[in-house]
Motif scaffolding. Structure first.
Motif, PDB file in Angstrom:
ATOM      1  N   UNK A 181       1.054  -1.062   0.021  1.00 21.70           N
ATOM      2  CA  UNK A 181      -0.075  -0.079  -0.005  1.00 21.70           C
ATOM      3  C   UNK A 181       0.834   1.119  -0.032  1.00 21.70           C
ATOM      4  N   UNK A 182       2.005   1.250   0.606  1.00 27.29           N
ATOM      5  CA  UNK A 182       2.959   2.286   0.726  1.00 27.29           C
ATOM      6  C   UNK A 182       3.466   2.425  -0.507  1.00 27.29           C
ATOM      7  N   UNK A 183       3.952   1.615  -1.306  1.00 26.64           N
ATOM      8  CA  UNK A 183       4.492   1.640  -2.523  1.00 26.64           C
ATOM      9  C   UNK A 183       3.237   2.241  -3.523  1.00 26.64           C
ATOM     10  N   UNK A 184       2.171   1.919  -3.335  1.00 27.40           N
ATOM     11  CA  UNK A 184       0.942   2.379  -4.268  1.00 27.40           C
ATOM     12  C   UNK A 184       1.222   3.928  -4.109  1.00 27.40           C
ATOM     13  N   UNK A 185       1.248   4.327  -2.802  1.00 23.15           N
ATOM     14  CA  UNK A 185       1.312   5.877  -2.672  1.00 23.15           C
ATOM     15  C   UNK A 185       2.636   6.550  -3.523  1.00 23.15           C
ATOM     16  N   UNK A 186       3.719   5.701  -3.522  1.00 23.69           N
ATOM     17  CA  UNK A 186       4.941   6.088  -3.973  1.00 23.69           C
ATOM     18  C   UNK A 186       4.833   6.159  -5.474  1.00 23.69           C
ATOM     19  N   UNK A 187       3.951   5.406  -5.997  1.00 27.25           N
ATOM     20  CA  UNK A 187       3.735   5.458  -7.433  1.00 27.25           C
ATOM     21  C   UNK A 187       2.693   6.711  -7.844  1.00 27.25           C
ATOM     22  N   UNK A 188       1.971   6.865  -6.905  1.00 28.35           N
ATOM     23  CA  UNK A 188       0.810   7.753  -7.173  1.00 28.35           C
ATOM     24  C   UNK A 188       1.882   9.294  -7.209  1.00 28.35           C
ATOM     25  N   UNK A 189       2.700   9.327  -6.110  1.00 31.58           N
ATOM     26  CA  UNK A 189       3.705  10.561  -6.438  1.00 31.58           C
ATOM     27  C   UNK A 189       4.505  10.581  -7.639  1.00 31.58           C
ATOM     28  N   UNK A 190       4.812   9.482  -8.176  1.00 35.18           N
ATOM     29  CA  UNK A 190       5.608   9.475  -9.428  1.00 35.18           C
ATOM     30  C   UNK A 190       4.644   9.761 -10.507  1.00 35.18           C
ATOM     31  N   UNK A 191       3.251   9.477 -10.567  1.00 33.88           N
ATOM     32  CA  UNK A 191       2.336  10.283 -11.541  1.00 33.88           C
ATOM     33  C   UNK A 191       2.168  11.687 -11.122  1.00 33.88           C
ATOM     34  N   UNK A 192       1.953  12.127 -10.089  1.00 31.40           N
ATOM     35  CA  UNK A 192       1.995  13.593  -9.847  1.00 31.40           C
ATOM     36  C   UNK A 192       3.155  14.290 -10.542  1.00 31.40           C
ATOM     37  N   UNK A 193       4.602  13.735 -10.351  1.00 34.91           N
ATOM     38  CA  UNK A 193       5.476  14.060 -10.834  1.00 34.91           C
ATOM     39  C   UNK A 193       5.642  14.132 -12.281  1.00 34.91           C
ATOM     40  N   UNK A 194       5.093  13.228 -12.829  1.00 36.99           N
ATOM     41  CA  UNK A 194       4.922  13.148 -14.349  1.00 36.99           C
ATOM     42  C   UNK A 194       4.026  14.007 -14.901  1.00 36.99           C
ATOM     43  N   UNK A 195       3.072  14.325 -14.324  1.00 32.23           N
ATOM     44  CA  UNK A 195       1.922  15.116 -14.622  1.00 32.23           C
ATOM     45  C   UNK A 195       2.719  16.880 -14.654  1.00 32.23           C
ATOM     46  N   UNK A 196       3.453  17.158 -13.706  1.00 29.68           N
ATOM     47  CA  UNK A 196       4.074  18.364 -13.571  1.00 29.68           C
ATOM     48  C   UNK A 196       4.938  18.371 -14.564  1.00 29.68           C
ATOM     49  N   UNK A 197       5.999  17.478 -14.966  1.00 30.24           N
ATOM     50  CA  UNK A 197       6.847  17.520 -15.847  1.00 30.24           C
ATOM     51  C   UNK A 197       6.201  17.808 -17.477  1.00 30.24           C
ATOM     52  N   UNK A 198       5.446  16.940 -17.763  1.00 28.38           N
ATOM     53  CA  UNK A 198       4.622  17.147 -18.990  1.00 28.38           C
ATOM     54  C   UNK A 198       3.894  18.272 -19.117  1.00 28.38           C
ATOM     55  N   UNK A 199       3.414  18.906 -18.032  1.00 24.18           N
ATOM     56  CA  UNK A 199       2.767  20.146 -18.274  1.00 24.18           C
ATOM     57  C   UNK A 199       3.704  21.260 -18.315  1.00 24.18           C
ATOM     58  N   UNK A 200       4.871  21.200 -17.783  1.00 22.12           N
ATOM     59  CA  UNK A 200       5.794  22.280 -18.029  1.00 22.12           C
ATOM     60  C   UNK A 200       6.700  22.212 -19.162  1.00 22.12           C
ATOM     61  N   UNK A 201       6.752  20.901 -19.658  1.00 20.03           N
ATOM     62  CA  UNK A 201       7.420  20.826 -20.757  1.00 20.03           C
ATOM     63  C   UNK A 201       6.386  21.354 -21.881  1.00 20.03           C
ATOM     64  N   UNK A 202       5.107  21.156 -22.036  1.00 21.96           N
ATOM     65  CA  UNK A 202       4.319  21.709 -23.205  1.00 21.96           C
ATOM     66  C   UNK A 202       4.222  23.255 -22.879  1.00 21.96           C
ATOM     67  N   UNK A 203       4.392  23.772 -21.707  1.00 22.26           N
ATOM     68  CA  UNK A 203       4.075  25.326 -21.300  1.00 22.26           C
ATOM     69  C   UNK A 203       5.443  26.193 -21.771  1.00 22.26           C
ATOM     70  N   UNK A 204       6.500  25.349 -21.349  1.00 19.92           N
ATOM     71  CA  UNK A 204       7.647  26.275 -21.327  1.00 19.92           C
ATOM     72  C   UNK A 204       8.825  25.811 -22.326  1.00 19.92           C
ATOM     73  N   UNK A 205       8.709  24.739 -23.005  1.00 21.04           N
ATOM     74  CA  UNK A 205      10.068  24.201 -23.700  1.00 21.04           C
ATOM     75  C   UNK A 205      10.265  25.082 -24.851  1.00 21.04           C
ATOM     76  N   UNK A 206       9.048  25.757 -25.478  1.00 26.20           N
ATOM     77  CA  UNK A 206       9.377  26.265 -26.692  1.00 26.20           C
ATOM     78  C   UNK A 206      10.126  27.900 -26.379  1.00 26.20           C
ATOM     79  N   UNK A 207      10.228  28.417 -25.118  1.00 26.49           N
ATOM     80  CA  UNK A 207      10.790  29.580 -24.745  1.00 26.49           C
ATOM     81  C   UNK A 207      12.255  29.285 -24.891  1.00 26.49           C
ATOM     82  N   UNK A 208      12.674  28.343 -24.986  1.00 29.30           N
ATOM     83  CA  UNK A 208      14.261  27.950 -24.700  1.00 29.30           C
ATOM     84  C   UNK A 208      15.087  27.732 -25.885  1.00 29.30           C
TER      85      UNK A 208
END
Length: 218
Positions: free
Chosen positions: A189-216
């Protein structure tokens, strides 16, 4: 005063008789702190090993950065970026989970933390070398948010892996009676929480890539 009866002595309550409340909490968080230090050591080692500029040479990190920080990256689908980011963390989480099921898997869990830090350090070092001053902004937008969340997930996962590995080692001894099935359910169960955090981090990275990558990069 009645003869033969000794007067009761009042006990002085001092610092020696008090139970330190913070002592148990300190021991609880010590493994997390140690694993976080291991990740920081890996970051420093990875940054020192980051490849420098070489004319006519194209490294894997250079291809990765060009793929991440470009208009082509911004035009990619959100799902593709999410899966790519999530997979890189999920592999380490699976490794920590499997090492935790091994009685002598503590060494492997430590290597997972070091490998995580080295990966972050390599990426940040490469970006600083090849993009100069703008590399600080690039790391702040693309690397740090993802790295903080995933590092927290890896620290928690490695801590659980170390703890369960010790439980497995104790279960081998005939004198120890442990409820492994109940512990394993909590472990999973605790590893399920860790995978949930990994999914959250992937959401953040994918969103920031789409939003800001073209600026650089073009």
């Amino acid at each position: 005063m009645v003869k033969g009866v000794k007067p009761l002595k009042r006990k002085r309550i001092g610092h020696s008789s008090r139970v330190p409340a913070n002592k148990g909490n300190g021991k609880l968080f010590l493994p997390y702190l140690g694993l976080a230090v291991l990740i920081l050591i890996g970051v420093m080692v990875g940054a020192l090993l980051a490849p420098g500029k070489a004319p006519g040479e194209t490294s894997g990190l250079q291809l990765l950065s060009q793929e991440l920080l470009s208009k082509a990256a911004a035009s990619q689908g959100f799902l593709d970026l999410f899966c790519s980011s999530f997979f890189s963390t999920a592999v380490l989480l699976c490794a920590a989970f499997l090492f935790g099921l091994w009685a002598v898997g503590a060494v492997g869990v430590v290597l997972v933390a070091l490998f995580k830090g080295a990966g972050i350090g390599l990426s940040m070092g490469f970006i600083y070398i090849h993009y100069g001053v703008s590399g600080f902004m690039i790391c702040a937008l693309f690397i740090l948010p993802w790295a903080l969340v995933t590092s927290f997930a890896i620290v928690v996962a490695c801590r659980e892996g170390l703890s369960f590995s010790v439980c497995i080692a104790r279960a081998i001894s005939p004198t120890e009676s442990t409820h492994l099935w109940q512990l394993f359910r909590l472990y999973a169960m605790r590893f399920v929480v860790c995978f949930g955090l990994a999914a959250l981090a992937a959401l953040i990275e994918a969103g920031s890539t789409i939003a800001f990558s073209a600026l650089f990069l073009n």
